[in-house]
Scaffold this active site. Structure first.
Site, short mmCIF file in Angstrom:
data_model
loop_
_atom_site.label_atom_id
_atom_site.label_comp_id
_atom_site.label_asym_id
_atom_site.label_seq_id
_atom_site.Cartn_x
_atom_site.Cartn_y
_atom_site.Cartn_z
N ASP A 67 0.87 -1.17 0.00
CA ASP A 67 0.00 0.00 0.00
C ASP A 67 0.92 1.23 0.00
O ASP A 67 2.10 1.13 0.35
CB ASP A 67 -0.89 -0.03 1.24
CG ASP A 67 -1.80 1.18 1.34
OD1 ASP A 67 -2.36 1.60 0.31
OD2 ASP A 67 -1.96 1.72 2.46
N ASP A 105 -0.04 5.01 1.01
CA ASP A 105 -0.21 6.03 2.04
C ASP A 105 -0.05 5.45 3.44
O ASP A 105 -0.70 4.47 3.80
CB ASP A 105 -1.59 6.68 1.92
CG ASP A 105 -1.81 7.31 0.55
OD1 ASP A 105 -0.82 7.52 -0.15
OD2 ASP A 105 -2.97 7.57 0.20
#
Length: 331
Positions: A74, A76
């Site tokens: 991922d 963020d």
């Protein structure tokens, strides 16, 4: 964001077979287990996963002729310390794409995101807000703004621990794949900056060179898991031997799809799941300018990519400076 303790990092020039590195612990004595992989973050304070993570050593390096593997990240709060979708609000304002009110709203959304992550309802509101906000934007202008400000905005907020982990996976022969709910116009340049092999990101619908305000593909929740399964089928990855990293409980389908999931700076719901499932819980809390780490990115092809990215940014900055100088009235 957890900040109770710093993480010990296995240095990028570590010998994967021995578990030694410039910043990590010394090699274990005979009969002792090595520093666990992934070793770019310690379990959060007060947490000790019961399951043993994969140890540095023969399990780290894919044997010749074995199945291909990958590490899925991922973006963020896993690789970077902020929301990539909101990080460019100020240059978008300066470029005339949004007004001051939108800048303030984005800043508030960034604050909420950093404070406690984003649950499903918040992510849905953010999706609707951003898709409506981009309606009518010129796609080429957005790409140019991102290219011109990428290093200024993103370079300083990349987690040192994440950069080390990416390098370790590359050294181990794994592909690195960034899987993000942010738009492809933002995620793809960040992926090139980091030397990622593949990027999966949200795609906005475009007509006549402008965004329509509709989403063509939303890289979120179960869609992320479906996307990595499709990529695994194309690339020949054995997902049972693959790794995944995320901070959000909305990424549980992604984490469940691989054999080696890890929670990074997890929100409350994901932390609870990780402890229950005996997954490693990692704390990344050292943002660092990627340019200061460039000598450590040893893979030649990725070093070339990073050099090209930096060179392009420098040329762009030079042209902008020259244009501004030409427009400046004579004294």
């Amino acid at each position: 964001m957890d900040s109770t303790e710093n993480s010990d990092t296995v240095g990028p020039d570590a010998d994967p077979a021995s578990g030694t590195g410039t910043e990590g612990p010394a090699a274990p004595a005979s009969g002792q287990s090595a520093e666990p992989f992934p070793g770019a973050g310690r379990p959060a304070s007060g947490e000790t996963p019961a399951a043993e993570p994969v140890a540095l050593g023969s399990a780290l390096v894919r044997p010749p002729g074995g199945p291909r593997t990958a590490a899925f990240f991922d973006l963020d709060k896993t690789i970077i310390a902020k929301s990539s979708a909101l990080a460019f609000s100020r240059p978008f304002y300066q470029g005339g794409l949004i007004n001051r009110r939108a800048v303030l709203k984005s800043a508030y959304a960034q604050f909420v995101f950093l404070l406690g992550g984003a649950d499903h309802d918040q992510m849905e509101k953010l999706r609707q807000y951003l898709s409506a906000l981009t309606r009518g934007w010129n796609v080429q202008q957005v790409r140019e703004i991102v290219a011109e400000t990428l290093h200024e905005l993103i370079d300083p907020i990349i987690y040192d621990e994440a950069a080390s982990l990416i390098e370790q996976h590359h050294t181990a022969g794994r592909d690195v794949v960034i899987v993000s709910s942010s738009g492809s116009e933002v995620v793809e340049p960040i992926g090139r900056l980091l030397g990622a092999d593949h990027v999966i990101a949200t795609r906005l619908k475009v007509e006549d060179g402008r965004y329509t305000g509709e989403i063509e593909y939303y890289a979120y929740a179960e869609n992320k898991a479906a996307a990595i399964r499709e990529l695994a089928a194309e690339q020949g990855y054995d997902l049972a031997d693959c790794y995944a990293y995320s901070d959000s409980s909305t990424d549980l389908p992604l984490l469940e799809a691989v054999g080696h999931p890890s929670a990074v700076n997890p929100d409350r719901a994901l932390r609870k799941e990780a402890v229950a499932r005996e997954w490693p819980v990692l704390v990344f809390n050292r943002p660092v300018e990627l340019r200061s780490r460039l000598p450590e990115f040893s893979a030649p092809s990725r070093t070339v990519l990073l050099g090209v990215a930096l060179g392009t940014a420098a040329v762009t900055a030079g042209l902008l400076w020259y244009a501004a100088k030409q427009r400046r009235p004579a004294a």
